[in-house]
Design an enzyme around this catalytic site. Structure first.
Site: not given
Ligand SMILES: [Zn+2]
Length: 270
Positions: A157, A178, A183, A192, A241
């Site tokens: 991340q 993030a 995150s 995702d 998102e």
């Molecule tokens: Zn994501």
């Protein structure tokens, strides 16, 4: 004996017999009634005793409940109000720009996802069945979903956020990525997803594809929510998102979906 006397005698005998029969009947009825009442009384006494016994048992139980209640109630309150969103291992842990997690947190139950994916990715085992069922439900409708990115370590991340800052500047990066430790992907509870219709990319336009629509309307049935919905940037801090699914378990996900709220609004925090 004369016929007249005979008749009288017979009548007298008949009368006596009738009286006797009547007396026997009255006595018998009396006896049965007495017995019946006794039995009833016995039963009543018995049930009263049972009731008393039950009551004392209940009393003992309630006493036990009273003794145990405070700690249970405390636990419940903790679970409902704070532990659920504050304990890092909780499936309803809240992670956002105001609620971060430790840099060394790594879920203990990570497993590699065995579903169509654009790359190898992991998720907490607790969320695997839900994601599998979601993919199967989509497939039954003729939609093919792909996993894109599940668990990400704090280090990954860090790199991703740095790349976004370099590409979009800090303000731009803040909307789409993030900061490390903030995150949901580090929780191992976010995935995702994408599809061929957006060339396996993560794009806003995924939201208007049949796959994106299917997810929006059905993810909660399998324990997921679309975490960053359209028009909620001022609350979530992130741009829309449609691909980012967060696992919360069916009950909470369904509740949040039906409320039309974000996770922050639902828990009354920011
Ligand atoms: Zn994501």
């Amino acid at each position: 004996m004369r016929i007249k006397d005979k008749k009288r005698f017979m009548l007298a005998c008949g009368g006596l017999a009738t009286i006797l029969i009547l007396m026997i009947t009255v006595l018998t009825i009396g006896f049965w009634n007495r017995n019946d009442n006794q039995a009833k009384t016995d039963n009543n006494t018995k049930s009263q005793t049972t009731a008393v016994a039950n009551e004392s048992e209940t009393a003992v139980n309630s006493q036990a409940a009273v003794t145990e209640q405070p700690s249970e109630t405390k636990e419940e309150i903790k679970n409902a109000s704070s532990a659920d969103i504050n304990s890092t291992d909780s499936i309803t842990k809240l992670v956002n720009k105001n609620h971060s997690i430790s840099s060394n947190y790594r879920p203990a139950d990570l497993v590699t996802v065995d579903l169509p994916s654009t790359r190898d990715t992991q998720l907490r085992s607790v969320a695997i069945a839900g994601l599998t069922n979601l993919f199967e439900a989509a497939e039954a409708e003729g939609y093919e979903l792909f996993c894109c990115s599940g668990y990400r370590s704090y280090e990954t991340q860090t790199e991703l956020y740095a790349w976004n800052v370099e590409t979009y500047g800090v303000d731009g990066a803040e909307l789409v990525s993030a900061r490390p430790g903030m995150s949901e992907h580090q929780l191992g509870l976010a995935m995702d997803v994408t599809s061929a219709s957006v060339e396996f990319d993560l794009l806003e336009s995924f939201g208007s594809t049949p796959e994106g629509q299917f997810i929006k309307e059905n993810a909660h049935k399998f324990g997921f929510i679309v975490r960053y919905p359209q028009g909620k940037t001022d609350i979530t801090g992130y741009a829309y998102e449609p691909w980012h699914l967060r696992y919360l378990g069916i009950d909470v996900a369904t509740d949040i979906y039906k409320s039309g709220k974000t996770m922050e609004e639902y828990y009354g925090t920011n």
